[in-house]
Design an enzyme around this catalytic site. Structure first.
Site, PDB file in Angstrom:
ATOM      1  N   LYS A 194       0.848  -1.208   0.000  1.00 52.91           N
ATOM      2  CA  LYS A 194       0.000   0.000   0.000  1.00 52.91           C
ATOM      3  C   LYS A 194       0.878   1.252   0.000  1.00 52.91           C
ATOM      4  CE  LYS A 194      -1.865   1.631   4.020  1.00 52.91           C
ATOM      5  NZ  LYS A 194      -1.566   3.045   4.273  1.00 52.91           N
ATOM      6  N   ASN A 195       1.863   1.280   0.893  1.00 55.70           N
ATOM      7  CA  ASN A 195       2.617   2.520   1.086  1.00 55.70           C
ATOM      8  C   ASN A 195       3.668   2.768   0.008  1.00 55.70           C
ATOM      9  OD1 ASN A 195       0.969   2.956   3.225  1.00 55.70           O
ATOM     10  ND2 ASN A 195       2.492   2.488   4.804  1.00 55.70           N
TER      11      ASN A 195
ATOM     12  N   ARG B 222      -4.647  10.440   4.090  1.00 57.66           N
ATOM     13  CA  ARG B 222      -3.512  11.301   4.384  1.00 57.66           C
ATOM     14  C   ARG B 222      -2.649  11.531   3.159  1.00 57.66           C
ATOM     15  NH1 ARG B 222      -1.056  14.718   7.275  1.00 57.66           N
ATOM     16  NH2 ARG B 222       1.185  14.480   7.233  1.00 57.66           N
TER      17      ARG B 222
ATOM     18  N   CYS C 128      -5.818   8.025   9.002  1.00 59.48           N
ATOM     19  CA  CYS C 128      -6.070   7.375  10.290  1.00 59.48           C
ATOM     20  C   CYS C 128      -5.955   8.390  11.436  1.00 59.48           C
ATOM     21  CB  CYS C 128      -5.031   6.277  10.533  1.00 59.48           C
ATOM     22  SG  CYS C 128      -5.340   4.828   9.575  1.00 59.48           S
TER      23      CYS C 128
ATOM     24  N   ARG D 261      -1.083  14.676  12.735  1.00 56.55           N
ATOM     25  CA  ARG D 261      -0.747  14.554  11.306  1.00 56.55           C
ATOM     26  C   ARG D 261      -0.630  15.925  10.622  1.00 56.55           C
ATOM     27  NH1 ARG D 261      -2.343   9.122   9.668  1.00 56.55           N
ATOM     28  NH2 ARG D 261      -0.525   9.181   8.337  1.00 56.55           N
TER      29      ARG D 261
ATOM     30  N   ASP E 180       3.123  20.679   8.003  1.00 55.99           N
ATOM     31  CA  ASP E 180       4.080  21.793   7.962  1.00 55.99           C
ATOM     32  C   ASP E 180       5.347  21.463   7.166  1.00 55.99           C
ATOM     33  OD1 ASP E 180       4.362  19.987  10.215  1.00 55.99           O
ATOM     34  OD2 ASP E 180       6.063  21.208  10.803  1.00 55.99           O
ATOM     35  N   LEU E 181       5.818  20.227   7.267  1.00 56.68           N
ATOM     36  CA  LEU E 181       7.049  19.868   6.526  1.00 56.68           C
ATOM     37  C   LEU E 181       6.791  19.882   5.019  1.00 56.68           C
ATOM     38  CD1 LEU E 181       8.285  16.894   8.741  1.00 56.68           C
ATOM     39  CD2 LEU E 181       8.975  19.301   8.876  1.00 56.68           C
TER      40      LEU E 181
ATOM     41  N   ASP F  49       3.938   0.989  12.272  1.00 57.87           N
ATOM     42  CA  ASP F  49       2.756   0.323  11.699  1.00 57.87           C
ATOM     43  C   ASP F  49       2.589  -1.101  12.216  1.00 57.87           C
ATOM     44  OD1 ASP F  49       3.202   1.868   8.434  1.00 57.87           O
ATOM     45  OD2 ASP F  49       2.407   2.628  10.321  1.00 57.87           O
TER      46      ASP F  49
ATOM     47  N   ARG G 287      -8.745  -0.755   4.173  1.00 57.63           N
ATOM     48  CA  ARG G 287      -7.918   0.323   3.607  1.00 57.63           C
ATOM     49  C   ARG G 287      -6.533  -0.223   3.240  1.00 57.63           C
ATOM     50  NH1 ARG G 287      -7.754   5.840   6.774  1.00 57.63           N
ATOM     51  NH2 ARG G 287      -6.350   6.112   5.019  1.00 57.63           N
TER      52      ARG G 287
HETATM   53  C1  EPZ Z   1       3.597   7.215   6.299  1.00 52.74           C
HETATM   54  O1  EPZ Z   1       2.726   8.198   6.836  1.00 52.74           O
HETATM   55  C2  EPZ Z   1       2.779   5.943   6.177  1.00 52.74           C
HETATM   56  N1  EPZ Z   1       1.648   6.164   5.277  1.00 52.74           N
HETATM   57  C3  EPZ Z   1       2.253   5.538   7.566  1.00 52.74           C
HETATM   58  O2  EPZ Z   1       1.564   4.306   7.436  1.00 52.74           O
HETATM   59  C4  EPZ Z   1       3.454   5.329   8.488  1.00 52.74           C
HETATM   60  O3  EPZ Z   1       2.983   5.026   9.786  1.00 52.74           O
HETATM   61  C5  EPZ Z   1       4.298   6.599   8.530  1.00 52.74           C
HETATM   62  O4  EPZ Z   1       4.708   6.964   7.190  1.00 52.74           O
HETATM   63  C6  EPZ Z   1       5.559   6.418   9.366  1.00 52.74           C
HETATM   64  O5  EPZ Z   1       6.316   5.353   8.867  1.00 52.74           O
HETATM   65  C7  EPZ Z   1       1.854   6.073   3.939  1.00 52.74           C
HETATM   66  O6  EPZ Z   1       2.954   5.812   3.482  1.00 52.74           O
HETATM   67  C8  EPZ Z   1       0.662   6.296   3.058  1.00 52.74           C
HETATM   68  P1  EPZ Z   1       5.336  10.728   8.437  1.00 52.74           P
HETATM   69  P2  EPZ Z   1       3.180   9.769   6.868  1.00 52.74           P
HETATM   70  O7  EPZ Z   1       5.181  11.982   7.659  1.00 52.74           O
HETATM   71  O8  EPZ Z   1       3.972  10.054   5.668  1.00 52.74           O
HETATM   72  C9  EPZ Z   1       5.076  14.090  11.740  1.00 52.74           C
HETATM   73  C10 EPZ Z   1      -0.223   2.821   7.682  1.00 52.74           C
HETATM   74  O9  EPZ Z   1      -0.715   2.289   8.685  1.00 52.74           O
HETATM   75  N2  EPZ Z   1       4.925  15.065  10.654  1.00 52.74           N
HETATM   76  O10 EPZ Z   1       6.598   9.923   8.303  1.00 52.74           O
HETATM   77  O11 EPZ Z   1       1.986  10.575   7.165  1.00 52.74           O
HETATM   78  C11 EPZ Z   1       3.874  13.166  11.882  1.00 52.74           C
HETATM   79  O12 EPZ Z   1       2.846  13.785  12.630  1.00 52.74           O
HETATM   80  C12 EPZ Z   1       0.136   4.285   7.706  1.00 52.74           C
HETATM   81  O13 EPZ Z   1       0.034   2.235   6.603  1.00 52.74           O
HETATM   82  C13 EPZ Z   1       4.994  16.415  10.962  1.00 52.74           C
HETATM   83  O14 EPZ Z   1       5.183  16.804  12.102  1.00 52.74           O
HETATM   84  O15 EPZ Z   1       4.113   9.758   8.160  1.00 52.74           O
HETATM   85  C14 EPZ Z   1       4.467  11.978  12.592  1.00 52.74           C
HETATM   86  O16 EPZ Z   1       4.521  12.244  13.975  1.00 52.74           O
HETATM   87  C15 EPZ Z   1      -0.223   4.958   9.031  1.00 52.74           C
HETATM   88  N3  EPZ Z   1       4.833  17.327   9.958  1.00 52.74           N
HETATM   89  C16 EPZ Z   1       5.893  11.903  12.024  1.00 52.74           C
HETATM   90  O17 EPZ Z   1       6.154  13.194  11.446  1.00 52.74           O
HETATM   91  C17 EPZ Z   1       4.611  16.947   8.660  1.00 52.74           C
HETATM   92  O18 EPZ Z   1       4.479  17.832   7.788  1.00 52.74           O
HETATM   93  C18 EPZ Z   1       6.071  10.852  10.956  1.00 52.74           C
HETATM   94  O19 EPZ Z   1       5.071  11.093   9.969  1.00 52.74           O
HETATM   95  C19 EPZ Z   1       4.538  15.560   8.363  1.00 52.74           C
HETATM   96  C20 EPZ Z   1       4.704  14.632   9.372  1.00 52.74           C
END
Ligand code: EPZ
Length: 418
Positions: free
Chosen positions: A22-23, A92, A116, A121, A124-125, A305, A397
């Protein structure tokens, strides 16, 4: 509403093949928008999130069709650059379409992304990265409007590692002017797969596995085909199913290189596994060991995950375990339903303390998000009696026909729709 009923208490046994990731698929579908032509994704999982993304691409004007598990995308004549709330709120990952729209059209708009409920979530980045590449971003009522007559490469160091924001930057920079240098990038396998896909359509991306990525903007991309890798989180979930039921399973296409930390924990719990002829032969019959401290980390650390599925397994361990969730602020929601089934879990902020019990008891429970729902299915497979898990659509999902895989492994599961 959809529910899945599980009759538990039997060790799983048998052979299973893992669906496409999926990811890996979702960012690749977003990247396909960059190209005015055809992209074919083989071994694509037919899961709700991919079907949501398909709806968004169709809304933008893409022609999409499935041939078995091959997804054919024709993005030759897209006609729209905004993603309304009814689509964006579904998940997301929709946010990274903004970079694709900017790269192709110089503008794009998206309603607040959904996904989710595992934490705040923020995006900002994503916003600061696009601004570093020359985009102007306005936010009105949650809707992000972005303009960039000419995206340009440049230096950007992520203040914290983000899988989605790294993927977003790779996509936004693919057609930008000049060279983009990204630092402190995420190193999850999905980043590597996206780089491989982008390079396969004519982009120039280097360093995906190093945390420092260089993208040289190109003028055009070309038609391409891509074979989606097996889903490492689904594979880990099924290994947890073998562990919690004390069963023995064979995984035909195991992404073992993408599960280093998980397999370490699996071994700590007493799980055994061998590679035999390219297949993973797993023996969960002794996987009842507790884990004194498990922390979720960015790759190659233990994946957030798989935290909920492992929590389910540790609910039946012979001893006390401790999990610290470092990635998301609210990813222990499944604990309340596991407790309803007889688990002894105490949550304190980022920490979960699990005192393994002898039995879990089937009862009605409710999935609150994707991986928590998967964890409840695992608990149901080991529980005495019948477990009904509502909100099964949340599990769909990310898991393609999980009920069929459970039956293939000798478990008893059926899905019903009220
Ligand atoms: C991806 O989500 C995955 N989703 C998630 O899998 C996975 O848990 C996550 O990466 C971490 O490995 C997909 O690939 C579609 P992040 P993502 O940006 O990209 C913070 C599943 O179950 N953050 O790496 O949203 C955020 O809040 C899903 O398959 C900011 O602060 O995760 C989190 O605390 C759930 N600002 C941390 O970074 C931002 O702009 C990591 O989030 C973006 C993220």
């Amino acid at each position: 509403m959809k529910s899945i009923r599980i009759w538990g208490g039997r060790p799983l046994g048998g052979t299973v093949s893992i669906q496409g990731s999926k990811n890996a698929t979702l960012p690749i579908m977003a990247a396909a928008v960059l190209h005015k032509g055809i992209t074919v994704l083989h071994n694509c999982p037919k899961i709700a999130d991919v079907l949501f993304m398909e709806k968004i691409l169709t809304h933008l004007g893409a022609k999409v069709c499935w041939k078995g598990n091959s997804l054919h995308l024709d993005c030759s004549s897209l006609k729209c650059t905004n993603i309304p709330d009814k689509y964006a709120c579904q998940m997301r990952c929709s946010i990274i379409l903004l970079g694709a729209l900017l790269g192709r059209f110089g503008k794009g708009a998206i309603a607040p992304p959904g996904g989710c409920v595992i934490g705040k979530r923020p995006v900002d980045l994503h916003v600061s990265m696009l601004e570093a590449f020359g985009a102007r971003i306005e936010e009105k009522g949650g809707v992000l409007k972005a303009y960039a007559p000419e995206l340009k490469g440049g230096e950007f160091c992520f203040p914290k590692q983000s899988v989605g924001a790294t993927e977003h930057a790779m996509i936004a920079a693919a057609l930008a002017k000049g060279v983009a240098h990204l630092k402190n990038c995420a190193r999850e396998p999905e980043i590597i797969w996206l780089a491989e896909f982008l390079n396969g359509m004519g982009a120039s991306v280097e360093g995906a596995q190093t945390g420092e990525i260089t993208i040289r903007g190109v003028n055009a991309l070309h038609d391409s085909e891509f074979y989606t890798p097996p889903d490492r989180i689904v594979a880990g979930t099924y290994l947890c199913a073998a562990a919690i039921t004390r069963g023995k399973i064979v995984i035909e296409n195991p992404p073992v290189k993408e599960l280093p930390a998980f397999l370490g924990v699996y071994g700590k719990m007493g799980g055994q596994y061998d590679m035999v002829g390219g297949k993973l032969v797993a023996d969960g019959s002794k996987a009842y060991g507790p884990v004194s401290r498990l922390e979720t980390e960015v790759f190659p650390g233990f994946s957030t995950d798989l935290q909920s599925p492992v929590m389910a397994v540790l609910s039946l361990a012979h001893g006390k375990s401790h999990i610290r969730e470092n990635i998301f602020e609210d990813r222990f929601r499944v604990a309340e339903d596991l407790i309803r089934m007889g688990a002894r879990i105490r949550i304190n902020g980022k920490d979960a303390y699990i005192d393994g019990t002898k039995k879990l008891y089937g009862c009605p429970v409710t999935a609150q998000e994707l991986r928590g729902g998967a964890a409840l299915i695992l608990a149901g497979l080991a529980a005495q009696g019948q477990t009904r898990i509502d909100n099964f659509h949340l599990v769909e999902r990310g898991y393609e026909r999980i009920q069929e895989d459970i039956r293939r492994l000798g478990g008893n599961a059926s899905v019903e729709e009220e």
